[in-house]
Write an enzyme that holds these catalytic residues in place. Structure first.
Site, PDB file in Angstrom:
ATOM      1  N   GLU A 145     -18.199   6.114 -68.865  1.00  0.00           N
ATOM      2  CA  GLU A 145     -18.806   6.588 -69.944  1.00  0.00           C
ATOM      3  C   GLU A 145     -19.192   7.517 -70.718  1.00  0.00           C
ATOM      4  O   GLU A 145     -18.437   8.966 -70.471  1.00  0.00           O
ATOM      5  CB  GLU A 145     -20.155   6.770 -68.644  1.00  0.00           C
ATOM      6  CG  GLU A 145     -20.410   5.939 -67.966  1.00  0.00           C
ATOM      7  CD  GLU A 145     -21.210   5.074 -68.482  1.00  0.00           C
ATOM      8  OE1 GLU A 145     -21.318   4.939 -70.179  1.00  0.00           O
ATOM      9  OE2 GLU A 145     -21.843   3.878 -68.409  1.00  0.00           O
ATOM     10  N   CYS A 207     -28.459   8.788 -62.855  1.00  0.00           N
ATOM     11  CA  CYS A 207     -27.106   8.603 -63.154  1.00  0.00           C
ATOM     12  C   CYS A 207     -26.709   9.192 -64.932  1.00  0.00           C
ATOM     13  O   CYS A 207     -26.485  10.151 -64.949  1.00  0.00           O
ATOM     14  CB  CYS A 207     -26.187   6.999 -64.097  1.00  0.00           C
ATOM     15  SG  CYS A 207     -26.138   6.526 -61.864  1.00  0.00           S
ATOM     16  N   HIS A 226     -18.306   4.193 -64.048  1.00  0.00           N
ATOM     17  CA  HIS A 226     -19.282   3.386 -63.030  1.00  0.00           C
ATOM     18  C   HIS A 226     -18.408   2.931 -63.192  1.00  0.00           C
ATOM     19  O   HIS A 226     -17.634   1.823 -62.963  1.00  0.00           O
ATOM     20  CB  HIS A 226     -20.029   2.706 -64.278  1.00  0.00           C
ATOM     21  CG  HIS A 226     -21.153   3.430 -64.145  1.00  0.00           C
ATOM     22  ND1 HIS A 226     -22.080   4.226 -65.323  1.00  0.00           N
ATOM     23  CD2 HIS A 226     -22.631   4.117 -63.233  1.00  0.00           C
ATOM     24  CE1 HIS A 226     -22.777   4.684 -65.075  1.00  0.00           C
ATOM     25  NE2 HIS A 226     -23.252   4.314 -63.665  1.00  0.00           N
TER      26      HIS A 226
END
Length: 259
Positions: A145, A207, A226
């Site tokens: 991410e 998250c 993730h």
């Protein structure tokens, strides 16, 4: 669906009275009560179960010079959270002779997660914090991410609450980029048996909320990974090996930036 947890990797460890920081391992965890994890309705496709860092660690006045990592515990139907299993496997593998790896948990509660992340950065000031979460829809993919988003947090947490104004930081920027270049990271690494991609949307739940909060308090010195659920193809050993590869490359980027 995306879930996560918290791991500390550092040449230092949690402060426990007068015991030297370099020899302590974080071994105490706070599990989420069954009463909270049951009957919790989550409409969003992203779900997080965070680990709570022991208070002794957050009270330490020592500064951590290398990364602080996070991974998640059981939540709702995910009695075995792949992110936490991967983190435990990573702790067994290690990151080299000079880096001690420590693990701990955060709750799936917006405000409490935010408070813990704030304490981590204010008190410990690590070089980098990496959060690890579960993406249930990513069957054989690890997702790097790139950024955290400030707004859009309408889903209730494990206690039935969501942030004021549906955002992480009132008047905060719309998004914050990690100082880790995930696209470069993605190009430079490969792990046999699993694909790795990068993303610009961590999910608008605990998250993403925790990621944005960590990025905000650290001026971008945070990252989020993730991982997929465990399966016949995706084993604990594979995830631990993948995390080790990704994190070592992240540390290399940190070293290049400091130079």
């Amino acid at each position: 669906m995306k879930i996560a947890g918290l791991v500390l990797i550092s040449v230092h460890a949690k402060n426990e009275n007068t015991t030297p920081l370099s020899v302590i391992k974080a071994k105490s965890y706070l599990k989420i009560p069954t009463s909270i994890t049951k009957n919790t309705k989550i409409k969003n496709k992203y779900v997080c179960a965070y680990m709570l860092a022991p208070s002794q660690l957050l009270q330490s006045k020592h500064r951590l010079k290398v990364p602080f990592f996070s991974g998640f515990g059981p939540f709702r139907q995910y009695l075995v959270n792949s992110s936490w299993e991967a983190v435990k496997e990573l702790s067994k593998r290690g990151l080299g002779k000079n880096i001690d790896l420590h693990i701990m948990q955060l709750p799936v509660v917006y405000q409490k997660a935010k408070e813990q992340v704030f304490k981590i950065w204010k008190t410990l000031q690590p070089l980098l914090t990496v959060h690890v979460g579960l993406a249930s829809s990513a069957k054989t993919i690890i997702i790097l991410e790139q950024c955290g988003k400030n707004k859009g947090y309408q889903e209730m947490d494990a206690c039935g609450f969501h942030p004021e104004g549906d955002c992480c930081i009132l008047d905060g920027p719309e998004k914050i980029e990690s100082t880790i270049n995930m696209k470069t990271l993605w190009k430079n690494i490969s792990v046999e048996g699993i694909d790795i991609i990068f993303s610009r949307d961590a999910g608008r739940y605990i998250c993403d909320y925790t990621y944005y909060t960590s990025l905000y308090y650290s001026n971008g010195r945070a990252a989020f990974i993730h991982v997929p659920p465990l399966s016949k193809l995706v084993t604990v050993d594979l995830l631990g090996r993948a995390l080790q590869t990704v994190i070592l490359e992240m540390l290399k980027q940190c070293g290049e930036e400091r130079e």
